[in-house]
Design a protein around this motif. Structure first.
Motif, PDB file in Angstrom:
ATOM      1  N   GLY B  92      91.740 112.247  58.983  1.00 33.52           N
ATOM      2  CA  GLY B  92      91.656 111.312  57.773  1.00 33.52           C
ATOM      3  C   GLY B  92      91.526 112.448  56.616  1.00 33.52           C
ATOM      4  O   GLY B  92      91.310 113.650  56.649  1.00 33.52           O
ATOM      5  N   ILE B  93      91.525 111.494  55.256  1.00 39.51           N
ATOM      6  CA  ILE B  93      91.535 112.449  54.203  1.00 39.51           C
ATOM      7  C   ILE B  93      89.944 112.880  54.109  1.00 39.51           C
ATOM      8  O   ILE B  93      89.868 113.878  53.401  1.00 39.51           O
ATOM      9  N   ALA B 195      95.034 107.466  48.655  1.00 41.20           N
ATOM     10  CA  ALA B 195      95.022 106.788  49.829  1.00 41.20           C
ATOM     11  C   ALA B 195      95.662 105.437  50.225  1.00 41.20           C
ATOM     12  O   ALA B 195      96.110 104.875  51.100  1.00 41.20           O
ATOM     13  N   THR B 220      96.998 108.813  53.690  1.00 44.33           N
ATOM     14  CA  THR B 220      96.348 108.454  54.996  1.00 44.33           C
ATOM     15  C   THR B 220      97.103 107.413  55.765  1.00 44.33           C
ATOM     16  O   THR B 220      97.847 106.538  55.273  1.00 44.33           O
ATOM     17  N   SER B 222      95.128 105.493  57.368  1.00 39.63           N
ATOM     18  CA  SER B 222      93.997 104.327  57.446  1.00 39.63           C
ATOM     19  C   SER B 222      94.283 103.038  56.654  1.00 39.63           C
ATOM     20  O   SER B 222      93.467 102.030  57.116  1.00 39.63           O
ATOM     21  N   ARG B 231      91.907 108.209  62.399  1.00 39.53           N
ATOM     22  CA  ARG B 231      91.688 109.440  61.834  1.00 39.53           C
ATOM     23  C   ARG B 231      92.577 110.258  61.472  1.00 39.53           C
ATOM     24  O   ARG B 231      93.021 111.530  61.881  1.00 39.53           O
ATOM     25  N   GLY B 233      95.146 111.741  58.452  1.00 41.97           N
ATOM     26  CA  GLY B 233      95.284 111.719  57.304  1.00 41.97           C
ATOM     27  C   GLY B 233      96.357 113.193  57.029  1.00 41.97           C
ATOM     28  O   GLY B 233      96.415 113.812  57.868  1.00 41.97           O
TER      29      GLY B 233
END
Lengths: 368, 368
Positions: B92-93, B195, B220, B222, B231, B233
C-alpha cells in the motif's frame, strides 16, 4: 534529487535483495523449475478450510483489513493461552523483525547472531545501523551459551536464535536455552525465531511463559500452515513490548484475505497433523536420496534437510549449480563450514523423483 | 526487558493507530454498520477479472510471491510508459511512504505538509524523528506555492501533496503544481500522493516525466481498483530513487494473491471506466442528499464527498456521532476550518439510502 538528500545511514546501505526469488532465477534461465524445493515453502498446501475461507473473503477485498487483526489475535491468544495484548500480527516474520529492530536498535547498537543464520534479520540490523556480532554454530546448531556470552561481551541489546534453525534444520532443547539464559544480560532481549516450530519435537519449546519480558517469539503461517504467499506472521511477547509495535508498524499492512485464511488454518489441527506427517515422510525420502548418493543428510526438525556434500563450499556450490541447471530449485548455507551442505525443502513425490534423478549427474559433474 | 532498551526515538513515540478501523468501532458499538462509507473504500468492487485471477492464484498461496513483483511492474511500466526500474511495489501507499521517509528523513530533518492532510504520512515522519511544518489549506485545497515556500524557509527535504486531496476531495491542476515547482528548492523532494488520481480530471496529472528526479508519485490499487484489502501500492519515480527502496523495503512483503489481482485489474480498462461512472453517480447523489438537508457538498475529484455542515468542528462532530449511532460509518477532517465538514465515501444505492435516512435525525440532534 541530489544524493545527499538521503540520510547518512541510507546512503551507507547497499540496494539489495536478501534472497533472489525462484521466479527471478526462472526468468534468467528462460524456463520454469521442475521442482520448487529451495525456499522452504510447504508444497503440501494450506488447510482446505483456509483455502475456502480465503475464497469466501475475496468479494470483500474492496475493504481494508482490520488493522488490529482482532479476530486472528483472539484466536491465536486462545491457541497459545495468552491474551491478545501479547500478540502482534505483521507482514510475515520478516516484517516483524524489521519493526523489532527499529524499536530497539540505533546506530552502533550491538546485536548478536550466529554466523550463517537468517540474512534478513541481519539486513534489518544493518538497515537501522546496528552492529552485528556473530558466533559460529556448534555442531551445525545454534549455541545459546556462546550467543549469550557474546551478548554480554558486546553489551548487545538483541540476540537472535532460530529454533529450529534455518539453514541447518537442527534444533536445540528449550530447556537448554533456558539454562543458558542465566548468562543473558538483563538488558538484552532474546528474539526467538520459531518459524519452523510446528515441525519440531515438543522439547524444542522454550519452557517460559510467553509474556516473559526477556524473550519475544516469532511465528508464521508461511511454513507448516503453507501460506507463505499471504504474509502473515505474529510475535508473542510481553504486553509492553508487543504494544510498542504500534509505534512503528504499518497498521493497515496485513492483508484481509490472509487474515481470514490464517484464522481458518489455525482451527484445522487435523490438516496440520496431516501436513506434519507429509513433511516427516518427505524428510525421510530426502535423507534416503542423499544416502543413495553417498551423502550425509543432517537431522532435521524443519520442512527441509541440509545435505552434507562431503567437501567444501565450492564443491557444494557446484552441486547446487548442477541441480539448478537441471531444473531443481534448491539453496545452500552461506558460510563455512555449513556451506558444505545444500538445503533441500520437502516436496511432493514428483519433486523428489526429479531431485533423485538430477542429483547423480550434478554430483558427477562436481566430482569430475 | 527494561524500558531504556528502546531507542531514544522509539521511546519518544506514542503507541498509536493512525485510524481506528470500522471493525473496532463495530466491536465497541456491539453491532455492524448499516453503511460502510467512511474509509474511502470502493464498494463497487474490483474487476471480475481481478477476482478470477485471485481465485485462480489461491492454490499457489503456499509459494512466496516474487519479491521483485516482476510481472506487475512490467505491466505498470507499459501502462505508464516508463521502465520497470522506475517502479517499486509496496504494501500500500502507507508502506511506501514509510520506506520513503526512512530513506530521507532522520532526526530533526524538516518535512512540509498541509495542516489536516494525510495523518499516516505524518506518523511516518514522526516515526523517523522528522520535524513537520504545516501550512493551511487554501480554499479547502492543497496550496503548492505555500507548501514550497515553507519548504524553502525550513530547508525541508520532503514535501507532501495529495492530488486529489484527502480529506477534502479537492484537486489542483498539474500545471499549477509545475509552475509552483519553480520555487521548490533543488534539494527538496516532492512526494505526490495520487491515490485518487483515477477519479480526477486529466488536468490533475503533473505534466512532468515520471522519472523527473524532483518528484515521486504514489499510486494504489486500493481506491479506483477496489482492492484495499490486498495492500498493493506502487511508486513511480527516478530510477535511482526507486532503486534505493531496495535498501530498506520488506522484499517479500507484497502478497502473492494481491500481485495476481492487481495485474488483472490493470488490464481491465472497461471495468475501471464502469467504476468511475458509478463513483461519479454516487458523488452526485451524496451531493444531492447534502443539499436536501440544507448542507453544502464540496466539489470532489475522489470517491468521497466532503459535506460542509455549516458550522464549526464541534457541530460537525456531533453530526458524525449521530450518523455513527445510526449505523452509518463516516469520518471527518481533523483540523479547523476543514473540520466543519463530514466526509462521506461513495456507496451503493442501499448505502446512500441509509445515509439519506439517517442524516436528518443526526442534524436535528446536532442543532437541538
Amino acid at each position: 534529487m541530489t544524493a545527499p538528500l538521503y540520510t547518512p545511514l541510507a546512503q551507507s546501505l547497499p540496494a539489495t535483495v536478501p534472497f533472489v526469488g525462484p521466479e527471478a532465477q526462472e526468468r534468467a534461465r528462460g524456463s520454469a523449475f521442475v521442482a520448487r524445493i529451495g525456499a522452504n515453502e510447504n508444497v503440501f498446501g494450506p488447510s482446505p478450510r483456509a483455502l475456502e475461507a480465503m475464497r469466501l473473503a475475496l468479494p470483500e477485498v474492496w475493504c481494508y483489513a482490520d488493522p488490529e487483526s482482532h479476530d486472528l489475535r483472539a484466536a491465536l491468544a486462545a491457541h497459545h493461552g495468552v491474551t491478545p495484548e501479547q500478540i502482534t500480527v505483521g507482514e510475515g516474520i520478516d516484517g516483524l523483525l524489521g519493526s523489532l529492530v527499529r524499536l530497539l536498535i540505533g546506530p552502533g547498537d550491538a546485536v548478536v547472531t550466529s554466523d550463517g543464520a537468517y540474512p534478513t534479520f541481519n539486513y534489518h540490523v544493518a538497515g537501522f545501523g546496528g552492529e552485528l556480532h556473530k558466533v559460529p554454530y556448534t555442531d551445525d546448531a545454534e549455541d545459546p551459551r556462546a550467543l549469550f556470552t557474546k551478548a554480554r561481551e558486546t553489551d548487545a541489546k538483541l540476540v537472535y536464535i532460530a529454533n529450529p534453525d534455518n539453514p541447518m534444520g537442527s534444533w536445540i532443547e528449550g530447556a537448554d536455552i533456558l539454562r543458558a539464559m542465566e548468562d543473558l544480560p538483563e538488558d538484552t532481549l532474546l528474539v526467538l525465531d520459531e518459524a519452523y516450530i510446528e515441525c519440531a519435537p515438543e522439547a524444542a519449546a522454550l519452557p517460559l511463559p510467553h509474556d516473559d519480558p526477556r524473550v519475544i517469539r516469532m511465528r508464521t503461517f508461511s511454513k507448516a500452515y503453507a501460506m507463505a504467499g499471504q504474509r502473515i506472521g505474529y510475535a508473542l511477547g510481553h504486553e509492553d513490548l508487543i504494544t510498542a509495535f504500534n509505534k512503528v508498524r504499518n497498521h493497515f499492512g496485513v492483508n484481509r484475505i490472509g487474515q481470514a485464511g490464517a484464522l481458518a488454518a489455525l482451527q484445522d489441527a487435523e490438516w496440520l497433523a496431516h501436513v506434519i506427517a507429509e513433511i516427516d515422510a518427505s524428510r525421510g525420502r530426502i535423507a534416503q536420496i542423499a544416502r543413495d548418493n553417498g551423502l550425509e543428510p543432517l537431522p532435521s526438525a524443519t520442512n527441509f534437510v541440509a545435505i552434507d556434500c562431503g567437501a567444501d563450499g565450492t564443491f557444494a556450490k557446484t552441486v547446487l549449480d548442477g541441480l539448478i541447471r537441471r531444473g531443481i530449485f534448491v539453496r545452500m548455507p552461506f558460510v563455512a563450514p555449513q556451506n558444505r551442505c545444500i538445503r533441500v525443502s520437502c516436496g511432493t513425490q514428483a519433486d523428489l523423483d526429479a531431485f533423485a534423478e538430477a542429483l547423480p549427474g550434478a554430483l558427477a559433474e562436481a566430482r569430475g
